[in-house]
Design a protein around this motif. Structure first.
Motif, PDB file in Angstrom:
ATOM      1  N   GLY A  24      44.777  37.646  44.472  1.00 11.82           N
ATOM      2  CA  GLY A  24      45.458  38.924  44.292  1.00 11.82           C
ATOM      3  C   GLY A  24      46.864  38.799  43.747  1.00 11.82           C
ATOM      4  N   GLU A  25      47.222  37.610  43.239  1.00  7.45           N
ATOM      5  CA  GLU A  25      48.556  37.411  42.653  1.00  7.45           C
ATOM      6  C   GLU A  25      48.430  37.608  41.139  1.00  7.45           C
ATOM      7  N   TYR A  26      48.453  38.873  40.730  1.00  5.69           N
ATOM      8  CA  TYR A  26      48.064  39.222  39.372  1.00  5.69           C
ATOM      9  C   TYR A  26      49.072  38.799  38.314  1.00  5.69           C
ATOM     10  N   ASP A  27      50.352  38.822  38.623  1.00  5.04           N
ATOM     11  CA  ASP A  27      51.347  38.394  37.628  1.00  5.04           C
ATOM     12  C   ASP A  27      51.186  36.910  37.309  1.00  5.04           C
ATOM     13  N   ASN A  28      51.017  36.094  38.363  1.00  9.90           N
ATOM     14  CA  ASN A  28      50.808  34.660  38.148  1.00  9.90           C
ATOM     15  C   ASN A  28      49.508  34.407  37.390  1.00  9.90           C
ATOM     16  N   ALA A  29      48.470  35.152  37.737  1.00 10.73           N
ATOM     17  CA  ALA A  29      47.185  34.990  37.054  1.00 10.73           C
ATOM     18  C   ALA A  29      47.329  35.275  35.569  1.00 10.73           C
ATOM     19  N   ARG A  30      47.959  36.404  35.237  1.00 13.29           N
ATOM     20  CA  ARG A  30      48.096  36.777  33.825  1.00 13.29           C
ATOM     21  C   ARG A  30      48.953  35.768  33.064  1.00 13.29           C
TER      22      ARG A  30
ATOM     23  N   GLY B  49      44.832  30.307  36.711  1.00  9.63           N
ATOM     24  CA  GLY B  49      44.851  31.763  36.592  1.00  9.63           C
ATOM     25  C   GLY B  49      43.764  32.415  37.421  1.00  9.63           C
ATOM     26  N   THR B  50      42.571  31.843  37.391  1.00  8.21           N
ATOM     27  CA  THR B  50      41.464  32.398  38.170  1.00  8.21           C
ATOM     28  C   THR B  50      41.740  32.314  39.664  1.00  8.21           C
TER      29      THR B  50
END
Length: 248
Positions: free
Chosen positions: A192-198, A185-186
């Motif tokens: 900048g891939e926020y959906d994958n991170a979340r 996630g980090t």
């Protein structure tokens, strides 16, 4: 571990007493209770001297070094891990030596030249194949990802974390899977891939909620807040930050 230690103390049986003492410390480190682990080691003192006790001395020094590493006391950790390596060699224990190499690599990865850690992790992966130790292999694989992450090579780190996650999944090591999901996630967050991170943060959070690990919950909830913040969703970011603060 507590029950075994009580029985060994009543016997009395010094060998089993030390086995359960060190297991109890290892459990505390698994829970990331570094202070409690160090206090236990201080209260126990060092295992007896002599070649027949080298395995236990090496394990005790390894656990102390790992606790210091987790406490960000890298210089102290390196000292104790060096002592652990000497004891492991004296004990002629390939498995203990490999574990020490793993932790020494992790300490080096936090230093000014994290790239120097790679050969430690490669050696551990080779040793894990000889020892048929999947857990050791998974940890070394994840540490390669972590060393790449430290250097800012987030795109290169993700495949290593995913491989570590696969190995941990084969073992059913749920908290190790969750910590790996945190790292994935980090990496996605930094890319900048926020959906994958979340998504990966939420998977990790579910495990730590079930385990009752409040420290990890607070960290991950705060990280999810940061994902929303960077994505420009300030209302959700504020909600997650407040939720993280409430845990403290």
């Amino acid at each position: 571990a507590k029950d075994g230690l009580r029985r060994a103390e009543r016997a009395p049986n010094s060998v089993f007493e030390w086995r359960f003492r060190l297991l109890k410390v290892a459990v505390k480190l698994g829970q990331r209770k570094m202070g409690q682990a160090l206090n236990l080691l201080d209260s126990y003192g060092d295992p007896p001297a002599g070649g027949e006790w080298a395995q236990y001395r090496g394990r005790a020094f390894l656990l102390r070094g790992y606790a210091l590493y987790l406490s960000n006391r890298y210089s102290d950790a390196q000292y104790w891990l060096s002592r652990a390596a000497e004891a492991a060699n004296l004990a002629r224990s390939a498995s203990l030596s490999a574990e020490v190499e793993l932790r020494r690599g992790a300490v080096i990865a936090m230093g000014p030249h994290p790239e120097d850690a790679r050969h430690f992790f490669d050696n551990v992966i080779e040793a894990s194949a000889r020892l048929h130790d999947t857990y050791l292999e998974a940890n070394a694989t994840g540490n390669i990802g972590r060393s790449l992450q430290i250097k800012g090579h987030f795109d290169e780190a993700i495949p290593w974390f995913e491989q570590a996650r696969k190995l941990f999944s084969e073992l059913g090591a749920n908290e190790s899977i969750a910590r790996t999901d945190e790292n994935i996630g980090t990496s996605y967050f930094r890319l900048g891939e926020y959906d994958n991170a979340r998504s990966h943060y939420e998977q990790a959070l579910a495990v730590f909620e079930k385990a009752g690990n409040r420290n990890e919950q607070q960290l991950i909830i705060g990280n999810i807040g940061s994902v929303f913040y960077e994505a420009g969703d300030y209302d959700d970011a504020a909600a997650f930050y407040k939720r993280a603060l409430a845990i403290g």
